[in-house]
Design a protein around this motif. Structure first.
Motif, PDB file in Angstrom:
ATOM      1  N   MET A 277     -16.205 -20.770   9.559  1.00 27.75           N
ATOM      2  CA  MET A 277     -15.983 -19.338   9.790  1.00 27.75           C
ATOM      3  C   MET A 277     -15.048 -18.797   8.703  1.00 27.75           C
ATOM      4  N   ALA A 278     -15.398 -17.683   8.119  1.00 29.37           N
ATOM      5  CA  ALA A 278     -14.612 -17.107   7.030  1.00 29.37           C
ATOM      6  C   ALA A 278     -13.328 -16.468   7.555  1.00 29.37           C
ATOM      7  N   THR A 279     -12.314 -16.431   6.716  1.00 30.69           N
ATOM      8  CA  THR A 279     -11.072 -15.719   7.050  1.00 30.69           C
ATOM      9  C   THR A 279     -11.270 -14.220   6.825  1.00 30.69           C
ATOM     10  N   PRO A 280     -10.371 -13.376   7.368  1.00 30.89           N
ATOM     11  CA  PRO A 280     -10.520 -11.930   7.136  1.00 30.89           C
ATOM     12  C   PRO A 280     -10.446 -11.593   5.655  1.00 30.89           C
ATOM     13  N   ALA A 281     -11.157 -10.552   5.264  1.00 28.63           N
ATOM     14  CA  ALA A 281     -11.137 -10.129   3.864  1.00 28.63           C
ATOM     15  C   ALA A 281      -9.764  -9.614   3.463  1.00 28.63           C
ATOM     16  N   LYS A 282      -9.055  -8.995   4.406  1.00 27.59           N
ATOM     17  CA  LYS A 282      -7.730  -8.460   4.111  1.00 27.59           C
ATOM     18  C   LYS A 282      -6.817  -8.694   5.313  1.00 27.59           C
ATOM     19  N   VAL A 283      -5.565  -9.019   5.034  1.00 31.10           N
ATOM     20  CA  VAL A 283      -4.576  -9.193   6.094  1.00 31.10           C
ATOM     21  C   VAL A 283      -3.354  -8.333   5.769  1.00 31.10           C
ATOM     22  N   LEU A 284      -2.471  -8.189   6.769  1.00 27.48           N
ATOM     23  CA  LEU A 284      -1.314  -7.306   6.646  1.00 27.48           C
ATOM     24  C   LEU A 284      -0.023  -8.096   6.454  1.00 27.48           C
ATOM     25  N   HIS A 285      -0.095  -9.198   5.738  1.00 24.18           N
ATOM     26  CA  HIS A 285       1.052 -10.090   5.624  1.00 24.18           C
ATOM     27  C   HIS A 285       2.143  -9.560   4.699  1.00 24.18           C
ATOM     28  N   VAL A 286       1.780  -8.784   3.674  1.00 20.55           N
ATOM     29  CA  VAL A 286       2.748  -8.403   2.642  1.00 20.55           C
ATOM     30  C   VAL A 286       2.734  -6.896   2.430  1.00 20.55           C
ATOM     31  N   LEU A 287       3.915  -6.311   2.487  1.00 25.24           N
ATOM     32  CA  LEU A 287       4.123  -4.927   2.070  1.00 25.24           C
ATOM     33  C   LEU A 287       5.044  -4.940   0.856  1.00 25.24           C
ATOM     34  N   GLY A 288       4.768  -4.101  -0.111  1.00 26.31           N
ATOM     35  CA  GLY A 288       5.631  -4.011  -1.287  1.00 26.31           C
ATOM     36  C   GLY A 288       5.748  -2.574  -1.736  1.00 26.31           C
ATOM     37  N   LEU A 289       6.891  -2.230  -2.305  1.00 24.76           N
ATOM     38  CA  LEU A 289       7.094  -0.869  -2.789  1.00 24.76           C
ATOM     39  C   LEU A 289       7.906  -0.898  -4.076  1.00 24.76           C
ATOM     40  N   LEU A 290       7.377  -0.244  -5.099  1.00 25.93           N
ATOM     41  CA  LEU A 290       8.093   0.027  -6.337  1.00 25.93           C
ATOM     42  C   LEU A 290       8.307   1.534  -6.423  1.00 25.93           C
ATOM     43  N   ALA A 291       9.525   1.958  -6.737  1.00 25.98           N
ATOM     44  CA  ALA A 291       9.850   3.384  -6.800  1.00 25.98           C
ATOM     45  C   ALA A 291      10.757   3.644  -7.987  1.00 25.98           C
ATOM     46  N   LYS A 292      10.489   4.761  -8.673  1.00 30.31           N
ATOM     47  CA  LYS A 292      11.278   5.105  -9.856  1.00 30.31           C
ATOM     48  C   LYS A 292      11.341   6.617  -9.999  1.00 30.31           C
ATOM     49  N   VAL A 293      12.525   7.117 -10.394  1.00 25.56           N
ATOM     50  CA  VAL A 293      12.685   8.545 -10.630  1.00 25.56           C
ATOM     51  C   VAL A 293      11.881   8.943 -11.864  1.00 25.56           C
ATOM     52  N   GLU A 294      11.088  10.000 -11.745  1.00 24.63           N
ATOM     53  CA  GLU A 294      10.272  10.472 -12.861  1.00 24.63           C
ATOM     54  C   GLU A 294      11.128  11.246 -13.865  1.00 24.63           C
TER      55      GLU A 294
ATOM     56  N   VAL B  56       1.590  -3.342   9.822  1.00 27.13           N
ATOM     57  CA  VAL B  56       1.513  -1.942   9.416  1.00 27.13           C
ATOM     58  C   VAL B  56       0.189  -1.729   8.699  1.00 27.13           C
ATOM     59  N   GLY B  57      -0.647  -0.866   9.264  1.00 23.79           N
ATOM     60  CA  GLY B  57      -1.968  -0.640   8.688  1.00 23.79           C
ATOM     61  C   GLY B  57      -1.898  -0.142   7.256  1.00 23.79           C
ATOM     62  N   ALA B  58      -1.036   0.851   7.017  1.00 23.73           N
ATOM     63  CA  ALA B  58      -0.784   1.369   5.672  1.00 23.73           C
ATOM     64  C   ALA B  58       0.490   2.191   5.748  1.00 23.73           C
ATOM     65  N   PRO B  59       1.317   2.167   4.709  1.00 24.20           N
ATOM     66  CA  PRO B  59       2.575   2.910   4.766  1.00 24.20           C
ATOM     67  C   PRO B  59       2.400   4.413   4.644  1.00 24.20           C
ATOM     68  N   VAL B  60       1.279   4.865   4.119  1.00 25.80           N
ATOM     69  CA  VAL B  60       1.053   6.288   3.886  1.00 25.80           C
ATOM     70  C   VAL B  60      -0.401   6.618   4.201  1.00 25.80           C
ATOM     71  N   SER B  61      -0.729   7.897   4.168  1.00 25.74           N
ATOM     72  CA  SER B  61      -2.107   8.332   4.367  1.00 25.74           C
ATOM     73  C   SER B  61      -2.462   9.362   3.305  1.00 25.74           C
ATOM     74  N   LEU B  62      -3.751   9.533   3.085  1.00 28.01           N
ATOM     75  CA  LEU B  62      -4.232  10.513   2.122  1.00 28.01           C
ATOM     76  C   LEU B  62      -4.596  11.803   2.840  1.00 28.01           C
ATOM     77  N   GLY B  63      -4.305  12.914   2.187  1.00 28.00           N
ATOM     78  CA  GLY B  63      -4.700  14.220   2.703  1.00 28.00           C
ATOM     79  C   GLY B  63      -5.315  15.041   1.590  1.00 28.00           C
ATOM     80  N   HIS B  64      -5.949  16.162   1.942  1.00 23.84           N
ATOM     81  CA  HIS B  64      -6.593  17.015   0.951  1.00 23.84           C
ATOM     82  C   HIS B  64      -6.345  18.478   1.289  1.00 23.84           C
ATOM     83  N   ALA B  65      -6.125  19.280   0.254  1.00 24.14           N
ATOM     84  CA  ALA B  65      -6.007  20.722   0.453  1.00 24.14           C
ATOM     85  C   ALA B  65      -7.338  21.309   0.916  1.00 24.14           C
TER      86      ALA B  65
END
Length: 341
Positions: free
Chosen positions: A1-18, A43-52
């Motif tokens: 049986m195959a493992t899941p294609a994606k798991v939620l084991h790792v969250l990472g964030l890089l941030a820098k002042v523009e 955590v499914g995802a840290p953010v979500s996408l939106g559109h005007a």
């Protein structure tokens, strides 16, 4: 049986002042890591996408169906990014920073290092506000963002270290892609102040018994620049007003019986509310395991009680107070300060 294609084991964030709003940034996994702190590991995802414009073309003119959608436009990205305040346990310096240093700038604060203490004052009104570029890694994907601005909120309902949450929004020039999280080096910041042992003062009142509280900068980030002359339809966000608000649940003391209605160990919140009294306020969390590089304080020269709600903790009388922070004089831009020391 195959493992899941994606798991939620790792969250990472890089941030820098523009360097320029919306210009993005070149990241370093050695220096730009920000350690997130969620209550739930999954955590499914840290953010979500939106559109005007979401592509909706409305009802069909010739049937009861809806018309096929077209491509959406004006893509943005939003989400709450939680983290703890962590400090070095040694004197702050140009390269020895609080863990929330980068995001405080996105939330509208300008840092100043003075004698080993970082002070964060509101950024002056105008076009010079700071923004962040982000690379977020979750679910085996990379979520990039530019022109990110933030609001600041935190709560303390038990002795554990408060979690500072930055409600963030920016633009997303590219969609998420399959990318494994890189190996990010997070700063060694051993001091994490508990909520227990906190200090709360309001005017002369310094001996309060605090049960819980919450703070919200209430920064308006709704000013979206949705430009039809831009191919992507979105030029980012412009910050608006703020209204720093603190709620505190205290044991109710015996009433102070004379004006100015506050003393070291007692006060009368109803009289202070009725008189719209303005007084200095400080909320401070300190890690007693260290002598410097161990605390975070929120202060204002003029706080006002705007609501008083009597309550209880079992048989003990409590009161929930809501404070708003005000400028010392009109245009002083000093309604709130944050100090890491």
């Amino acid at each position: 049986m195959a493992t899941p294609a994606k798991v939620l084991h790792v969250l990472g964030l890089l941030a820098k002042v523009e360097s320029t709003y919306g210009a993005g940034a070149t990241f370093s996994t050695a220096t730009d890591g920000v350690l997130l702190q969620y209550a739930d590991k999954n955590v499914g995802a840290p953010v979500s996408l939106g559109h005007a414009f979401d592509g909706n073309m409305g009802p069909s003119a010739v049937s009861l169906a809806t018309s096929p959608r077209v491509a959406p436009s004006g893509r943005s990205l939003l989400g709450d990014l939680p983290m703890r305040f962590r400090a070095p346990g040694t004197t702050f310096a140009a390269t020895t920073l609080p863990s929330i240093h980068t995001f405080l700038q996105a939330a509208g604060f300008t840092p100043t290092l003075t004698s080993g203490t970082y002070g964060y004052a509101p950024t002056a009104p105008g076009t010079g506000y700071a923004s962040l570029a982000l690379e977020m890694y979750a679910r085996g994907e990379k979520w990039p963002a530019e022109g990110v601005l933030a609001n600041l909120a935190f709560a303390f309902s038990n002795p554990q270290p408060p979690i500072f949450t930055f409600g963030s929004r920016g633009t997303a020039a590219t969609l998420p892609t399959d990318v494994a999280a890189p190996s990010i080096t997070y700063p060694s910041l051993p001091s994490t102040p508990l909520a227990s042992g906190m200090l709360f003062t309001f005017g002369s009142f310094t001996a309060g018994v605090v049960y819980s509280g919450s703070f919200d900068l209430n920064r308006d980030l709704e000013g979206a620049r949705v430009a039809l002359t831009n191919a992507g339809g979105h030029l980012g966000f412009v910050p608006g007003m703020r209204n720093p608000t603190l709620k505190i649940v205290l044991e109710q003391t015996a009433f102070t019986t004379a004006s100015p209605w506050h003393a070291a160990a007692s006060f009368n919140p109803y009289q202070l509310r009725a008189a719209a009294t303005q007084m200095a306020l400080q909320l401070k969390f300190t890690d007693s395991n260290y002598t410097v590089g161990n605390s975070i304080a929120i202060t204002t020269q003029k706080a006002q009680i705007v609501d008083v709600v009597p309550n209880n903790n079992g048989p003990t009388a409590t009161v929930e107070l809501t404070f708003e922070f005000k400028e010392s004089t009109p245009g002083a831009n000093d309604d709130i300060a944050i100090v890491a020391s």
